[in-house]
Each structure stands twice: as C-alpha cells, then as structure tokens.
Design a protein around this motif. Structure first.
Motif, PDB file in Angstrom:
ATOM      1  N   LEU A 113       0.781  -1.167   0.058  1.00 24.54           N
ATOM      2  CA  LEU A 113      -0.174   0.108  -0.130  1.00 24.54           C
ATOM      3  C   LEU A 113       0.933   1.423  -0.044  1.00 24.54           C
ATOM      4  O   LEU A 113       0.493   2.110  -0.617  1.00 24.54           O
ATOM      5  CB  LEU A 113      -0.948   0.005   1.220  1.00 24.54           C
ATOM      6  N   PHE A 114       1.919   1.336   0.697  1.00 24.04           N
ATOM      7  CA  PHE A 114       2.885   2.379   0.955  1.00 24.04           C
ATOM      8  C   PHE A 114       3.905   2.480   0.226  1.00 24.04           C
ATOM      9  O   PHE A 114       4.705   3.259   0.675  1.00 24.04           O
ATOM     10  CB  PHE A 114       2.562   2.707   2.238  1.00 24.04           C
ATOM     11  N   GLY A 115       4.426   1.407  -0.461  1.00 26.14           N
ATOM     12  CA  GLY A 115       5.653   1.266  -1.103  1.00 26.14           C
ATOM     13  C   GLY A 115       5.942   2.658  -1.986  1.00 26.14           C
ATOM     14  O   GLY A 115       7.352   2.899  -1.958  1.00 26.14           O
ATOM     15  N   ILE A 116       5.235   3.207  -2.484  1.00 26.64           N
ATOM     16  CA  ILE A 116       4.979   4.348  -3.320  1.00 26.64           C
ATOM     17  C   ILE A 116       5.794   5.351  -2.575  1.00 26.64           C
ATOM     18  O   ILE A 116       6.594   6.513  -3.235  1.00 26.64           O
ATOM     19  CB  ILE A 116       3.871   4.856  -3.839  1.00 26.64           C
ATOM     20  N   PHE A 117       5.880   5.466  -1.328  1.00 29.09           N
ATOM     21  CA  PHE A 117       6.521   6.617  -0.457  1.00 29.09           C
ATOM     22  C   PHE A 117       7.760   6.575  -0.640  1.00 29.09           C
ATOM     23  O   PHE A 117       8.640   7.516  -0.167  1.00 29.09           O
ATOM     24  CB  PHE A 117       5.810   6.609   0.805  1.00 29.09           C
ATOM     25  N   GLU A 118       8.542   5.472  -1.081  1.00 35.22           N
ATOM     26  CA  GLU A 118       9.891   5.410  -1.024  1.00 35.22           C
ATOM     27  C   GLU A 118      10.441   6.437  -1.974  1.00 35.22           C
ATOM     28  O   GLU A 118      11.464   6.943  -1.886  1.00 35.22           O
ATOM     29  CB  GLU A 118      10.409   4.068  -1.631  1.00 35.22           C
ATOM     30  N   VAL A 119       9.602   6.834  -3.098  1.00 34.37           N
ATOM     31  CA  VAL A 119      10.136   7.927  -4.091  1.00 34.37           C
ATOM     32  C   VAL A 119      10.370   9.131  -3.443  1.00 34.37           C
ATOM     33  O   VAL A 119      11.545   9.694  -3.517  1.00 34.37           O
ATOM     34  CB  VAL A 119       9.346   7.873  -5.146  1.00 34.37           C
ATOM     35  N   PRO A 120       9.476   9.615  -2.801  1.00 32.08           N
ATOM     36  CA  PRO A 120       9.505  11.021  -2.326  1.00 32.08           C
ATOM     37  C   PRO A 120      10.585  11.128  -1.311  1.00 32.08           C
ATOM     38  O   PRO A 120      11.248  12.047  -0.823  1.00 32.08           O
ATOM     39  CB  PRO A 120       8.168  11.540  -1.923  1.00 32.08           C
ATOM     40  N   VAL A 121      10.574   9.887  -0.332  1.00 28.06           N
ATOM     41  CA  VAL A 121      11.199   9.889   0.801  1.00 28.06           C
ATOM     42  C   VAL A 121      12.913   9.854   0.372  1.00 28.06           C
ATOM     43  O   VAL A 121      13.520  10.520   0.990  1.00 28.06           O
ATOM     44  CB  VAL A 121      10.943   8.532   1.483  1.00 28.06           C
ATOM     45  N   ASN A 122      13.110   8.874  -0.637  1.00 30.91           N
ATOM     46  CA  ASN A 122      14.602   9.104  -1.165  1.00 30.91           C
ATOM     47  C   ASN A 122      15.016  10.495  -1.929  1.00 30.91           C
ATOM     48  O   ASN A 122      16.055  10.657  -1.663  1.00 30.91           O
ATOM     49  CB  ASN A 122      14.745   7.944  -1.930  1.00 30.91           C
ATOM     50  N   ILE A 123      14.132  11.045  -2.478  1.00 32.34           N
ATOM     51  CA  ILE A 123      14.373  12.315  -3.209  1.00 32.34           C
ATOM     52  C   ILE A 123      14.668  13.182  -2.075  1.00 32.34           C
ATOM     53  O   ILE A 123      15.719  14.125  -2.074  1.00 32.34           O
ATOM     54  CB  ILE A 123      13.256  12.986  -4.006  1.00 32.34           C
ATOM     55  N   LEU A 144      17.360  14.758  -7.434  1.00 25.80           N
ATOM     56  CA  LEU A 144      16.549  14.597  -8.400  1.00 25.80           C
ATOM     57  C   LEU A 144      16.817  13.611  -9.463  1.00 25.80           C
ATOM     58  O   LEU A 144      16.134  13.190 -10.265  1.00 25.80           O
ATOM     59  CB  LEU A 144      16.311  15.850  -9.424  1.00 25.80           C
ATOM     60  N   SER A 145      18.166  13.004  -9.343  1.00 21.90           N
ATOM     61  CA  SER A 145      18.700  12.076 -10.003  1.00 21.90           C
ATOM     62  C   SER A 145      18.931  10.748  -9.221  1.00 21.90           C
ATOM     63  O   SER A 145      18.152   9.811  -9.267  1.00 21.90           O
ATOM     64  CB  SER A 145      20.051  12.538 -10.827  1.00 21.90           C
ATOM     65  N   LYS A 146      19.894  10.897  -8.509  1.00 18.86           N
ATOM     66  CA  LYS A 146      20.246   9.704  -7.753  1.00 18.86           C
ATOM     67  C   LYS A 146      19.004   9.329  -6.655  1.00 18.86           C
ATOM     68  O   LYS A 146      18.544   8.164  -6.658  1.00 18.86           O
ATOM     69  CB  LYS A 146      21.648   9.902  -6.598  1.00 18.86           C
ATOM     70  N   GLY A 147      18.460  10.405  -5.855  1.00 20.17           N
ATOM     71  CA  GLY A 147      17.246  10.003  -5.115  1.00 20.17           C
ATOM     72  C   GLY A 147      16.223   9.339  -5.844  1.00 20.17           C
ATOM     73  O   GLY A 147      15.384   8.582  -5.230  1.00 20.17           O
ATOM     74  N   LEU A 148      15.718  10.062  -7.066  1.00 17.79           N
ATOM     75  CA  LEU A 148      14.749   9.378  -7.791  1.00 17.79           C
ATOM     76  C   LEU A 148      14.909   8.012  -8.117  1.00 17.79           C
ATOM     77  O   LEU A 148      14.007   7.264  -8.218  1.00 17.79           O
ATOM     78  CB  LEU A 148      14.538  10.394  -9.014  1.00 17.79           C
ATOM     79  N   GLY A 149      16.264   7.626  -8.552  1.00 18.71           N
ATOM     80  CA  GLY A 149      16.457   6.545  -9.050  1.00 18.71           C
ATOM     81  C   GLY A 149      16.505   5.314  -7.935  1.00 18.71           C
ATOM     82  O   GLY A 149      15.870   4.127  -8.190  1.00 18.71           O
ATOM     83  N   LEU A 150      16.956   5.792  -6.580  1.00 23.40           N
ATOM     84  CA  LEU A 150      17.026   4.815  -5.546  1.00 23.40           C
ATOM     85  C   LEU A 150      15.364   4.807  -5.279  1.00 23.40           C
ATOM     86  O   LEU A 150      15.073   3.700  -4.917  1.00 23.40           O
ATOM     87  CB  LEU A 150      17.575   5.503  -4.637  1.00 23.40           C
ATOM     88  N   GLY A 151      14.699   5.767  -5.184  1.00 21.96           N
ATOM     89  CA  GLY A 151      13.281   5.517  -4.872  1.00 21.96           C
ATOM     90  C   GLY A 151      12.247   4.740  -5.715  1.00 21.96           C
ATOM     91  O   GLY A 151      11.654   3.882  -5.088  1.00 21.96           O
TER      92      GLY A 151
END
Length: 288
Positions: free
Chosen positions: A207-217, A230-237
């Motif tokens: 349900l909440f895995g999508i939050f990995e994207v903004p959290v890592n950014i 915006l690059s590394k954080g987005l990729g990791l997320g």
C-alpha cells in the motif's frame, strides 16, 4: 435448477470440511492450521522447484569450435576445442532463479574459465583442460551420468543445454510425496513464527511502497544537494519502491511462514532513521 443444486453441493462440501477440521482439531490438541497452510504452500513451492530442476543451461564467450551431443554418458558423439569464459545457470527462466537463490546458501551460478578440448564416441571419452579455477572438468558446464546434453561451440560463442532425467523422476514422484532427490523444502516445527507481523508488513509494503520515491528524493537532497536528489534520489526511490511492492506481494502470499523481514528497515518510516536500507534472504526468528 442447476445453479441451486450447485450451491447445495458447495454448501455441503464446506460443511463437511468444517466438521472434519473441527474433529481433527478435537482429536489432536497439537493440530496447527497455520502449519497446514505452510505445508500446502511448501508443496506448491517444491513442485515448482522440481520442475525448474529439469533443465540446465550455460553460455560462454571466447574462441571455440565444435559440438557434442550426449544421451547419458554411454551414448555420446562430438568433439570441440575452446578457450572460453562462461557461466552455467540453473534453468532458462531467469526470474525464477530466485527459487535457487532462496534454497541454496552458496551461489547458484557456476563460473568457469580456461582451455578445454574433448572428443567422445559412445561410452568412450577423452578430454583435456586447463581450468584457471583449478577445479575438475565438471566446472566446464556441469554434467551428470544420466543427463541428455547438447553443447555447441561456434567461433566466439558457446552454448550448453541439458535435460535431467533423474530430476524428472523426482518431479513426478513429488506429486505423491516421494522426494527422490531429497531436495524438497520441509516445515521447520522449531522455528518461531509471527504470521500476523508478516501479513501487516506485507500489506504496508504493497500500500505504501510508493512513498519510497519522495522519501529518497528528500533524503538525498538533504545530504547531497538538489541535483543528486532529483537524479540519484529518484533512481533509488523507484528501485526501492519496486522492491517493496514485489516483497510485499511475496510476504502476503506466504504470511503463514511468519519469517523475519526481507527488507530492512521493516517499514518505510522507521523509528530509527539511520538504519541502512538492505534486502536479505527470508529467515526464521530464533528461539533463545
């Protein structure tokens, strides 16, 4: 009319199943429905694993020429010479290599490098090799006594495929509970299980895995700056989001096992914000 009869049959079946389960539980105080589910899931897992064991394959690169065909070690024909570096893998459906990864403690990919020369006819076989790994010839694409093999060496590419009759016997026997190869996974009655924890963890991951994207950014931006964010954080997320979704589905399907988290931190927003993000093999909680 037919629909009504079908509903009646289904109702009777469920009633019989419920009564049988209640009777079994009453007769045996040690009856564990959770273990029954685990046994059922392990049965499916073992049948899939046995099916995947039927075939092996391999690829290599380097100067090579020749071919070999074998129907067991008693019927062989071929000759080849090569100087190659290659790898043998469990089967040809690479997403299911995870099955071998979870079942084996050691690496399931077998690498080799060296000079190889072979000639065979019938049961006669001669071979020379200079393996840089200082191992026997079996490292040059594994082979067993009863395997049906095809090996082709064409200039700079070598390929290998084998069908394993012994594993076919194991595959068929598995349906009636006969583990011919002794490689089936079995229920560990000593392990401490937390199925509710695994179910909740799996549900949160889905349900909440999508939050990995903004959290890592935000995390990478705070420590390394806007552009890395915006690059590394987005990729990791994105990568961690995919991992959590896949693992979440696996944990939901297998929640009766009640094993330890596959992903650390266990949840996306952990109390310990400094915990390193990592994945690991499923393992059971130990009793101390």
């Amino acid at each position: 009319m037919l629909s009504r009869q079908l509903k009646t049959l289904v109702f009777c079946f469920l009633a019989i199943l419920t009564l049988a389960g209640s009777k079994l539980a009453a007769q045996d105080e040690g009856f564990d429905f959770n273990s029954l589910i685990i046994d059922a899931e392990l049965y499916i897992w073992n049948r899939i694993s046995d099916a995947l064991d039927l075939f092996r394959g391999g690829l290599a690169g380097g100067p090579a020429l020749g071919a070999e065909v074998a129907v067991t070690e008693y019927v062989q024909l071929g000759a080849y010479a090569s100087y190659e570096k290659g790898v043998a893998f469990p089967h040809f459906i690479f997403p299911f290599w995870l099955v071998d990864y979870y079942e084996k403690k050691e690496p399931f990919l077998e690498f080799h490098e060296g000079r190889y020369a072979t000639a065979s006819f019938g049961a006669w076989r001669t071979e020379k090799f200079n393996d840089s790994a200082e191992t026997n010839i079996n490292r040059h694409f594994p082979r067993n006594k009863w395997d049906v093999r095809v090996q082709l060496h064409a200039f700079i590419l070598s390929a290998y495929a084998t069908f394993r009759p012994v594993e076919f016997i194991d595959f068929l026997g598995g349906f009636v509970g006969w583990d011919y190869s002794g490689d089936d996974q079995r229920l560990d009655y000593v392990a401490t299980r937390y199925p509710a924890d695994q179910f909740g963890r799996g549900l949160c991951n889905v349900l909440f895995g999508i939050f990995e994207v903004p959290v890592n950014i935000m995390r990478v931006t705070a420590t390394e700056g806007d552009l890395p964010g915006l690059s590394k954080g987005l990729g990791l997320g994105i990568w961690r989001f995919i991992c959590r979704e896949v693992v979440g589905v696996v944990e939901l399907v297998t929640f009766p096992f009640g094993w330890q988290p596959i992903i650390q931190p266990e949840y996306i927003f952990p109390l310990n914000q400094n915990m390193n993000w990592r994945t690991q093999r499923p393992s059971f909680h130990k009793r101390y």
